[in-house]
Design a protein around this motif. Structure first.
Motif, short mmCIF file in Angstrom:
data_model
loop_
_atom_site.label_atom_id
_atom_site.label_comp_id
_atom_site.label_asym_id
_atom_site.label_seq_id
_atom_site.Cartn_x
_atom_site.Cartn_y
_atom_site.Cartn_z
N ALA A 8 34.33 38.48 42.87
CA ALA A 8 35.80 38.46 42.88
C ALA A 8 36.38 38.75 41.51
O ALA A 8 37.24 38.02 41.01
CB ALA A 8 36.32 37.12 43.40
N THR A 9 35.95 39.84 40.89
CA THR A 9 36.54 40.25 39.62
C THR A 9 37.89 40.93 39.87
O THR A 9 38.28 41.19 41.02
CB THR A 9 35.63 41.25 38.88
OG1 THR A 9 35.36 42.37 39.75
CG2 THR A 9 34.33 40.60 38.47
N TYR A 10 38.55 41.24 38.78
CA TYR A 10 39.79 42.02 38.83
C TYR A 10 39.56 43.27 39.67
O TYR A 10 38.49 43.88 39.64
CB TYR A 10 40.21 42.38 37.40
CG TYR A 10 41.27 43.45 37.32
CD1 TYR A 10 42.54 43.24 37.83
CD2 TYR A 10 40.99 44.67 36.73
CE1 TYR A 10 43.52 44.22 37.76
CE2 TYR A 10 41.95 45.67 36.64
CZ TYR A 10 43.21 45.43 37.17
OH TYR A 10 44.16 46.42 37.10
N GLY A 11 40.57 43.68 40.45
CA GLY A 11 40.42 44.78 41.38
C GLY A 11 39.96 46.07 40.74
O GLY A 11 39.11 46.79 41.30
N GLY A 35 36.97 41.80 52.77
CA GLY A 35 36.57 41.61 51.38
C GLY A 35 37.30 40.45 50.73
O GLY A 35 36.71 39.66 50.00
N ARG A 36 38.60 40.34 51.02
CA ARG A 36 39.37 39.22 50.48
C ARG A 36 38.92 37.90 51.09
O ARG A 36 38.85 36.88 50.40
CB ARG A 36 40.87 39.45 50.72
CG ARG A 36 41.46 40.56 49.87
CD ARG A 36 42.98 40.56 49.95
NE ARG A 36 43.46 40.90 51.29
CZ ARG A 36 43.68 42.13 51.72
NH1 ARG A 36 43.42 43.17 50.93
NH2 ARG A 36 44.15 42.34 52.94
N LYS A 37 38.61 37.93 52.38
CA LYS A 37 38.15 36.70 53.03
C LYS A 37 36.84 36.23 52.40
O LYS A 37 36.66 35.04 52.14
CB LYS A 37 37.95 36.95 54.52
CG LYS A 37 37.63 35.70 55.33
CD LYS A 37 37.45 36.03 56.81
CE LYS A 37 38.75 36.52 57.42
NZ LYS A 37 38.60 36.75 58.90
N ALA A 38 35.95 37.17 52.13
CA ALA A 38 34.67 36.82 51.49
C ALA A 38 34.88 36.25 50.10
O ALA A 38 34.11 35.41 49.63
CB ALA A 38 33.76 38.04 51.44
N ALA A 39 35.92 36.73 49.42
CA ALA A 39 36.22 36.26 48.06
C ALA A 39 37.06 34.99 48.04
O ALA A 39 37.34 34.45 46.96
CB ALA A 39 36.94 37.36 47.28
N GLY A 40 37.49 34.52 49.21
CA GLY A 40 38.30 33.30 49.27
C GLY A 40 39.77 33.54 49.01
O GLY A 40 40.50 32.60 48.69
N THR A 92 48.76 43.42 46.39
CA THR A 92 48.84 44.10 45.08
C THR A 92 47.45 44.24 44.45
O THR A 92 46.72 45.17 44.76
CB THR A 92 49.79 43.33 44.14
OG1 THR A 92 49.39 41.95 44.08
CG2 THR A 92 51.22 43.42 44.62
N SER A 93 47.08 43.30 43.59
CA SER A 93 45.88 43.44 42.78
C SER A 93 44.58 43.52 43.58
O SER A 93 43.61 44.13 43.15
CB SER A 93 45.78 42.29 41.78
OG SER A 93 45.71 41.04 42.46
N HIS A 94 44.55 42.90 44.78
CA HIS A 94 43.32 42.87 45.56
C HIS A 94 43.49 43.54 46.93
O HIS A 94 42.71 43.27 47.85
CB HIS A 94 42.83 41.43 45.71
CG HIS A 94 42.31 40.86 44.42
ND1 HIS A 94 43.14 40.54 43.37
CD2 HIS A 94 41.06 40.59 44.00
CE1 HIS A 94 42.43 40.09 42.36
NE2 HIS A 94 41.17 40.10 42.72
N ALA A 95 44.48 44.41 47.05
CA ALA A 95 44.69 45.11 48.31
C ALA A 95 43.50 46.00 48.67
O ALA A 95 43.13 46.13 49.83
CB ALA A 95 45.97 45.94 48.23
N THR A 123 53.55 37.31 42.57
CA THR A 123 53.05 38.35 43.46
C THR A 123 52.13 37.76 44.50
O THR A 123 51.63 36.64 44.34
CB THR A 123 52.30 39.44 42.65
OG1 THR A 123 51.91 40.50 43.51
CG2 THR A 123 51.06 38.87 41.98
N ILE A 124 51.90 38.49 45.56
CA ILE A 124 50.92 38.14 46.58
C ILE A 124 49.72 39.06 46.40
O ILE A 124 49.81 40.27 46.68
CB ILE A 124 51.52 38.26 48.00
CG1 ILE A 124 52.69 37.27 48.15
CG2 ILE A 124 50.46 38.01 49.07
CD1 ILE A 124 53.41 37.35 49.48
N PRO A 125 48.58 38.57 45.88
CA PRO A 125 47.44 39.42 45.54
C PRO A 125 46.93 40.29 46.68
O PRO A 125 46.46 41.41 46.44
CB PRO A 125 46.38 38.42 45.09
CG PRO A 125 47.17 37.27 44.56
CD PRO A 125 48.36 37.17 45.47
#
Length: 375
Positions: free
Chosen positions: A76-79, A325-330, A316-319, A311-313
């Motif tokens: 879960a690094t920066y996008g 992928g977001r679910k796996a990253a929490g 934005t940053s994790h779209a 913002t809502i990641p």
């Protein structure tokens, strides 16, 4: 310091023509002065400034890694970093394994004979986790790896990772500059390594222009003042959120309830930085409503500026990670990230209080309307 707004320099005939000739190698007086300041702040032999944080990250990793090699990287690094590692580096034959930066027991199983680098973030985005940097440094030394840390969120005000042996990276667009008016990156480390990063920067063209150097040097003059105010307000807001009945969860290492609080005490003296994230009850629609009800924070990406940004990641940053992928990253679809600015703490608290009240009243009105329609 004046701005040396020149792309090229004429020869003086005094035998020093090799010192300054052309700005692309980042060798103007503005570049030299700025690099010295950043190296001093981080406690390193040298530093180099680049055109963006991603230019700093890519130039560093391309300096350290060759085709056929492997790196450990925190999950879960920066996008942008995630895209660089998963797409660009893989296309060059450079593989990676994602690990939990706060779980040293898991690292040994991930290492390979060709592993060369251990890459982490001092404070992660957007869940505001803290890497166990002392353990990363010790593990890297034991296994002959080069530890690299993105120190953007912590800044040298809270942490100087070079004392542990890290190569240090910054998106200087954020806290180092602090005014949301330039793009810039920085790398700090041993002088011989910085020389190699500079060569990569020259080849790939990631040079910062002299005017942006001047603006960044100006911003650094108030870095400590800004970070102290932002950190104090972030803690007050996190405490407010933690007690608020409309908040499901708060991510902030300055809170004693955070699982990262012990690491924050060790690394940052108990401070948690100027960014927090939280989830409101009611899902993504409630999160959207809260952002619209706020008056002070701007709805915008980025962080570390004098203005509060929210913002809502997932949008934005994790779209780019996608839902799975977001679910796996929490990272939930309703997670909100707040970068706290230098506004008055009481003003920010009052704004969030009125925004929560507004959405609560809106929910009550909608509920009443629904009942009327049913009846």
């Amino acid at each position: 310091m004046p701005i040396f707004q020149s792309a090229t320099y004429g020869y003086s005939g005094d035998g020093n023509e090799e010192l300054i000739g052309y700005t692309r190698p980042a060798d103007s007086p503005n570049h030299f002065a700025l690099a010295r300041i950043i190296a001093t702040l981080e406690g390193t032999e040298g530093a180099v400034v680049l055109s963006s944080g991603m230019a700093a990250i890519s130039s560093t990793l391309l300096t350290l890694l060759r085709p056929g090699e492997h790196l450990l990287i925190q999950h879960a690094t920066y996008g942008g970093t995630n895209e660089l590692v998963h797409a660009e580096l893989l296309s060059l034959g450079i593989e990676h394994t994602a690990v939990d930066p706060a779980d040293p027991a898991s690292w040994e199983a991930a290492i390979r004979p060709n592993t060369k680098v251990f890459y982490v973030e001092s404070i992660s985005n957007p869940l505001i986790g803290v890497a166990d940097l002392e353990a990363v440094a010790a593990f890297s030394k034991q296994r002959g790896l080069t530890p690299v840390v993105d120190n953007t969120f912590a800044t040298p005000v809270l942490l100087t990772p070079a004392r542990l042996g890290f190569i240090v990276i910054h998106s200087a667009t954020k806290y180092l500059n602090g005014h949301s008016d330039i793009m810039a990156g920085a790398v700090a480390g041993p002088a011989d390594f910085i020389a190699m990063v500079r060569e990569k920067m020259v080849v790939y063209g990631g040079v910062l222009d002299p005017h942006a150097c001047w603006l960044l040097q100006r911003g650094l003059a108030t870095l400590a003042l800004r970070v102290r105010q932002q950190t104090a307000s972030a803690l007050a807001l996190a405490q407010f959120m933690e007690q608020h009945p409309q908040v499901e969860a708060v991510n902030y290492p300055g809170l004693p309830s955070s699982k990262f609080h012990g690491l924050a005490q060790t690394l940052f003296g108990g401070f948690g930085g100027g960014v927090l994230s939280f989830e409101v009850k009611g899902g993504s629609s409630t999160a959207d409503a809260l952002l619209k009800a706020l008056e002070l924070p701007l709805i915008a990406p980025s962080l570390g500026g004098v203005e509060s940004l929210i913002t809502i990641p997932s949008a934005t940053s994790h779209a780019a990670l996608g839902v799975e992928g977001r679910k796996a990253a929490g990272i939930s679809e309703s997670l909100i990230r707040l970068s706290v600015g230098i506004e008055g703490t009481e003003d920010l608290l009052a704004d969030f209080a009125q925004a929560f009240k507004t959405i609560a009243n809106g929910s009550a009105n909608n509920s009443t309307l629904a009942q009327l329609k049913v009846s």
